[in-house]
Motif scaffolding. Structure first.
Motif, mmCIF file in Angstrom:
data_model
loop_
_atom_site.group_PDB
_atom_site.id
_atom_site.type_symbol
_atom_site.label_atom_id
_atom_site.label_comp_id
_atom_site.label_asym_id
_atom_site.label_seq_id
_atom_site.Cartn_x
_atom_site.Cartn_y
_atom_site.Cartn_z
ATOM 1 N N UNK A 1 1.301 -1.310 -0.176
ATOM 2 C CA UNK A 1 -0.025 -0.265 -0.053
ATOM 3 C C UNK A 1 0.878 1.511 -0.161
ATOM 4 N N UNK A 2 1.743 1.866 0.673
ATOM 5 C CA UNK A 2 2.668 2.654 0.565
ATOM 6 C C UNK A 2 3.656 2.655 -0.406
ATOM 7 N N UNK A 3 3.830 1.612 -0.948
ATOM 8 C CA UNK A 3 5.121 1.233 -1.749
ATOM 9 C C UNK A 3 3.826 1.991 -3.550
ATOM 10 N N UNK A 4 2.925 1.392 -3.277
ATOM 11 C CA UNK A 4 1.752 1.648 -4.634
ATOM 12 C C UNK A 4 1.270 3.095 -4.527
ATOM 13 N N UNK B 1 1.320 9.386 -5.231
ATOM 14 C CA UNK B 1 0.010 9.915 -5.638
ATOM 15 C C UNK B 1 -0.582 10.979 -4.243
ATOM 16 N N UNK B 2 -1.622 12.104 -4.353
ATOM 17 C CA UNK B 2 -2.447 12.881 -3.397
ATOM 18 C C UNK B 2 -2.019 12.412 -2.495
ATOM 19 N N UNK C 1 -2.226 8.349 3.883
ATOM 20 C CA UNK C 1 -2.475 6.354 3.697
ATOM 21 C C UNK C 1 -0.983 6.654 4.968
ATOM 22 N N UNK C 2 -0.436 7.282 5.265
ATOM 23 C CA UNK C 2 0.837 7.479 6.306
ATOM 24 C C UNK C 2 0.382 7.477 7.695
ATOM 25 N N UNK C 3 -0.916 9.193 7.613
ATOM 26 C CA UNK C 3 -0.496 9.677 9.220
ATOM 27 C C UNK C 3 -1.809 8.481 9.652
ATOM 28 N N UNK C 4 -2.942 8.092 8.321
ATOM 29 C CA UNK C 4 -3.689 6.998 9.426
ATOM 30 C C UNK C 4 -2.959 5.685 9.271
ATOM 31 N N UNK C 5 -1.815 5.434 8.596
ATOM 32 C CA UNK C 5 -1.575 4.429 9.436
ATOM 33 C C UNK C 5 -0.797 4.138 10.751
ATOM 34 N N UNK D 1 -7.810 6.041 -7.249
ATOM 35 C CA UNK D 1 -6.927 6.848 -7.933
ATOM 36 C C UNK D 1 -5.358 5.382 -7.743
ATOM 37 N N UNK D 2 -6.117 5.002 -6.315
ATOM 38 C CA UNK D 2 -5.217 3.902 -5.333
ATOM 39 C C UNK D 2 -4.963 2.678 -5.768
#
Length: 346
Positions: free
Chosen positions: A166-169, A173-174, A179-183, A278-279
């Protein structure tokens, strides 16, 4: 062909009005008269002609409008418009019977358990108020009537491999900061959208959750003080990798928001959904943002935090919500242990 003749009796009501009771036979009209007299004796206004659709509108304005979230308002209006009013709308409140309620539920029998449960709860609430208002003698909603349908499947946490992918893909992208913060925090989507740099406390290594974003009546983003629940106003600890990431992100920031849209403002739910779509096109597994929150909470369990600690950090309204996630986590982890034991046995 001669017309059907009806027998009529007259009942004078406490307000001086006359109520005409009609039936095809003496037995029928006498039974209707006794029923009307019983209702009058219980304080029921049997001259009331209120239609269900009109009373449902009043119920909504008096008990729900501005008392629940906009999302809940929209959901209730949709339940009424699509499933309840088409069957009950043009009927008088006093004329609605259990068979009519069963018809409503039969019409939604192919829908999810959650939808059926909401439809049933709305009808119980409306007729409960009508009962309190003295408009009916009893609720036509059968006490033992239950919602059917399939329950929504429990959200599955991401596997370590899926988190990595998920992080790599998401890079480039905006949506990557989201993704990083919620993770690393388990914030809800609306909490992230309303997060400001002034809420990021590097001294205490926490994020202060003070507001969240919702959609207004025109589906535009709107900031609301507080959180989704009272428990949602909270401080969320920041892991050290997140602290480093946010400091780097802030060094180039030009908006007061941590995760702003292209104009520096608040993301709408629709715009966030487009980012997720998009992700999703890059991923080999189905994904939604709430899954990250569920994964975060699972990590807290794996790290040994107790139920109360996790409830506080996650901003759950009660322990039951946290326990549902915990039960799912324990079931999955126990099954994994069982597989390992079976393999070891051979």
């Amino acid at each position: 062909m001669s017309k059907q003749k009806y027998i009529t009796r007259t009942l004078t009501l406490p307000n001086g009005k006359r109520k005409y009771i009609r039936g095809k036979t003496v037995k029928e009209v006498e039974e209707k008269l006794r029923q009307a007299q019983r209702e009058v004796g219980l304080g029921i206004d049997i001259s009331d002609e209120t239609l269900f659709r009109d009373y449902a509108d009043s119920w909504f304005r008096l008990t729900k409008e501005n008392n629940v979230s906009l999302g809940t308002e929209r959901n209730m209006k949709a339940m009424l418009k699509n499933h309840i009013v088409p069957v009950l709308g043009d009927k008088k409140l006093r004329d609605i019977r259990a068979s009519h309620i069963h018809q409503v539920m039969s019409n939604v029998s192919a829908l999810s358990h959650g939808t059926q449960a909401r439809v049933l709860q709305i009808m119980r609430s409306i007729f409960g108020l009508a009962l309190d208002d003295g408009l009916i003698i009893r609720s036509p909603v059968p006490v033992l009537l239950k919602a059917g349908g399939n329950r929504t499947e429990e959200t599955e946490p991401l596997t370590p491999e899926q988190e990595k992918e998920l992080l790599e893909k998401a890079k480039g992208l905006r949506i990557y900061p989201a993704i990083y913060i919620i993770q690393h925090t388990g914030l809800r989507r609306g909490e992230l959208a309303g997060l400001m740099w002034s809420d990021v406390d590097y001294d205490a290594n926490v994020i202060h959750v003070n507001r969240h974003a919702v959609s207004d009546r025109h589906y535009r983003p709107e900031l609301v003080d507080g959180a989704k629940t009272e428990a949602g106003v909270r401080d969320v600890p920041m892991p050290l990798p997140l602290v480093a990431y946010l400091k780097k992100l802030q060094s180039t920031a030009s908006s007061i928001y941590v995760f702003p849209n292209s104009e520096g403002g608040v993301y709408s739910q629709a715009a966030l959904s487009q980012l997720c779509e998009a992700l999703q096109r890059r991923l080999d597994f189905p994904f939604h943002l709430h899954q990250l929150r569920h994964t975060y909470i699972t990590h807290l369990f794996e790290s040994g935090l107790d139920i109360k600690e996790i409830q506080t950090i996650a901003g759950h309204a009660n322990e039951q919500i946290t326990m549902r996630v915990y039960t799912h986590y324990r079931k999955a982890s126990r099954f994994a242990d069982t597989i390992a034991k079976v393999q070891a046995a051979f």
